[in-house]
Structures are given as C-alpha cells and as structure tokens.
Design a protein around this motif. Structure first.
Motif, PDB file in Angstrom:
ATOM      1  N   THR A  15      55.483   1.560  26.793  1.00  0.00           N
ATOM      2  CA  THR A  15      54.564   2.538  27.375  1.00  0.00           C
ATOM      3  C   THR A  15      53.341   1.836  27.934  1.00  0.00           C
ATOM      4  O   THR A  15      52.999   0.733  27.526  1.00  0.00           O
ATOM      5  N   GLY A  16      52.673   2.505  28.867  1.00  0.00           N
ATOM      6  CA  GLY A  16      51.422   1.985  29.389  1.00  0.00           C
ATOM      7  C   GLY A  16      51.112   2.550  30.748  1.00  0.00           C
ATOM      8  O   GLY A  16      51.882   3.352  31.301  1.00  0.00           O
ATOM      9  N   PRO A  17      49.965   2.153  31.298  1.00  0.00           N
ATOM     10  CA  PRO A  17      49.619   2.584  32.650  1.00  0.00           C
ATOM     11  C   PRO A  17      50.665   2.091  33.645  1.00  0.00           C
ATOM     12  O   PRO A  17      51.270   1.033  33.449  1.00  0.00           O
ATOM     13  N   ASP A  19      51.331   0.165  36.154  1.00  0.00           N
ATOM     14  CA  ASP A  19      50.760  -0.951  36.898  1.00  0.00           C
ATOM     15  C   ASP A  19      51.711  -2.144  36.844  1.00  0.00           C
ATOM     16  O   ASP A  19      52.787  -2.075  36.248  1.00  0.00           O
ATOM     17  N   ALA A  20      51.295  -3.218  37.454  1.00  0.00           N
ATOM     18  CA  ALA A  20      52.146  -4.415  37.508  1.00  0.00           C
ATOM     19  C   ALA A  20      52.438  -4.958  36.118  1.00  0.00           C
ATOM     20  O   ALA A  20      53.545  -5.432  35.857  1.00  0.00           O
ATOM     21  N   ALA A  21      51.472  -4.889  35.211  1.00  0.00           N
ATOM     22  CA  ALA A  21      51.686  -5.408  33.855  1.00  0.00           C
ATOM     23  C   ALA A  21      52.813  -4.649  33.161  1.00  0.00           C
ATOM     24  O   ALA A  21      53.642  -5.256  32.477  1.00  0.00           O
ATOM     25  N   PHE A  22      52.853  -3.336  33.331  1.00  0.00           N
ATOM     26  CA  PHE A  22      53.927  -2.549  32.726  1.00  0.00           C
ATOM     27  C   PHE A  22      55.272  -2.945  33.340  1.00  0.00           C
ATOM     28  O   PHE A  22      56.252  -3.148  32.618  1.00  0.00           O
ATOM     29  N   CYS A  23      55.316  -3.069  34.643  1.00  0.00           N
ATOM     30  CA  CYS A  23      56.564  -3.461  35.310  1.00  0.00           C
ATOM     31  C   CYS A  23      57.039  -4.830  34.830  1.00  0.00           C
ATOM     32  O   CYS A  23      58.236  -5.038  34.633  1.00  0.00           O
ATOM     33  N   PHE A  44      50.219  12.124  33.393  1.00  0.00           N
ATOM     34  CA  PHE A  44      48.900  11.801  33.919  1.00  0.00           C
ATOM     35  C   PHE A  44      47.877  12.148  32.852  1.00  0.00           C
ATOM     36  O   PHE A  44      47.879  13.264  32.337  1.00  0.00           O
ATOM     37  N   ASP A  45      47.024  11.216  32.487  1.00  0.00           N
ATOM     38  CA  ASP A  45      46.065  11.454  31.408  1.00  0.00           C
ATOM     39  C   ASP A  45      44.690  11.916  31.893  1.00  0.00           C
ATOM     40  O   ASP A  45      43.723  11.906  31.157  1.00  0.00           O
ATOM     41  N   GLY A  46      44.605  12.320  33.136  1.00  0.00           N
ATOM     42  CA  GLY A  46      43.339  12.750  33.710  1.00  0.00           C
ATOM     43  C   GLY A  46      42.651  11.656  34.496  1.00  0.00           C
ATOM     44  O   GLY A  46      41.767  11.925  35.299  1.00  0.00           O
ATOM     45  N   GLU A  47      43.066  10.407  34.268  1.00  0.00           N
ATOM     46  CA  GLU A  47      42.489   9.275  34.983  1.00  0.00           C
ATOM     47  C   GLU A  47      43.540   8.386  35.642  1.00  0.00           C
ATOM     48  O   GLU A  47      43.304   7.819  36.689  1.00  0.00           O
ATOM     49  N   ARG A  48      44.688   8.269  34.968  1.00  0.00           N
ATOM     50  CA  ARG A  48      45.713   7.357  35.486  1.00  0.00           C
ATOM     51  C   ARG A  48      47.099   7.853  35.105  1.00  0.00           C
ATOM     52  O   ARG A  48      47.267   8.650  34.188  1.00  0.00           O
ATOM     53  N   VAL A  49      48.089   7.323  35.809  1.00  0.00           N
ATOM     54  CA  VAL A  49      49.485   7.641  35.526  1.00  0.00           C
ATOM     55  C   VAL A  49      49.934   6.752  34.361  1.00  0.00           C
ATOM     56  O   VAL A  49      49.714   5.538  34.368  1.00  0.00           O
ATOM     57  N   ILE A  50      50.554   7.373  33.352  1.00  0.00           N
ATOM     58  CA  ILE A  50      51.078   6.669  32.190  1.00  0.00           C
ATOM     59  C   ILE A  50      52.597   6.812  32.214  1.00  0.00           C
ATOM     60  O   ILE A  50      53.115   7.902  32.436  1.00  0.00           O
TER      61      ILE A  50
END
Length: 60
Positions: A15-17, A19-23, A44-50
């Motif tokens: 799990t995570g945002p 982003d490239a790190a998750f990929c 969506f947590d209100g600020e970013r896609v999780i």
C-alpha cells in the motif's frame, strides 16, 4: 524456490501513495517471484491517491 525469499510471507498487501516509489515496490515483488493477485484497490484520502496491490507467492 518453493518459499518466498528472506522469510517474507506468501501473501503481501503493498500500500501507499500512487507514485513511482509504490510502482518500484510492486516491481521488486514481481522480480522476486511474486504474482499479482487481482487488480489494485484505489482510494483518495482528501490529498492524494492511495493504492493497494496484493501479491502472492506462486503455488501457495
């Protein structure tokens, strides 16, 4: 190899945002021999896609 490396479990939920790190984390699990289990979950947590992606060890 019949078991995951480094004592890792046969089922993992990454799990995570979104982003490239998750990929990269998902890509590393695939390189280690894990296989995707179904599609990802996205919220969506209100600020970013999780995102969440389950991976399983083959034959488990």
């Amino acid at each position: 190899m019949t078991t995951p490396p480094d004592g890792l479990p046969v089922y993992r939920l990454l799990t995570g945002p979104d982003d490239a790190a998750f990929c990269h984390r998902v890509s590393e699990a695939l390189k280690a021999g894990y296989r995707l289990h179904e599609g990802p979950a996205i919220t969506f947590d209100g600020e970013r896609v999780i995102v969440a992606q389950a991976v399983v060890w083959p034959g488990a």
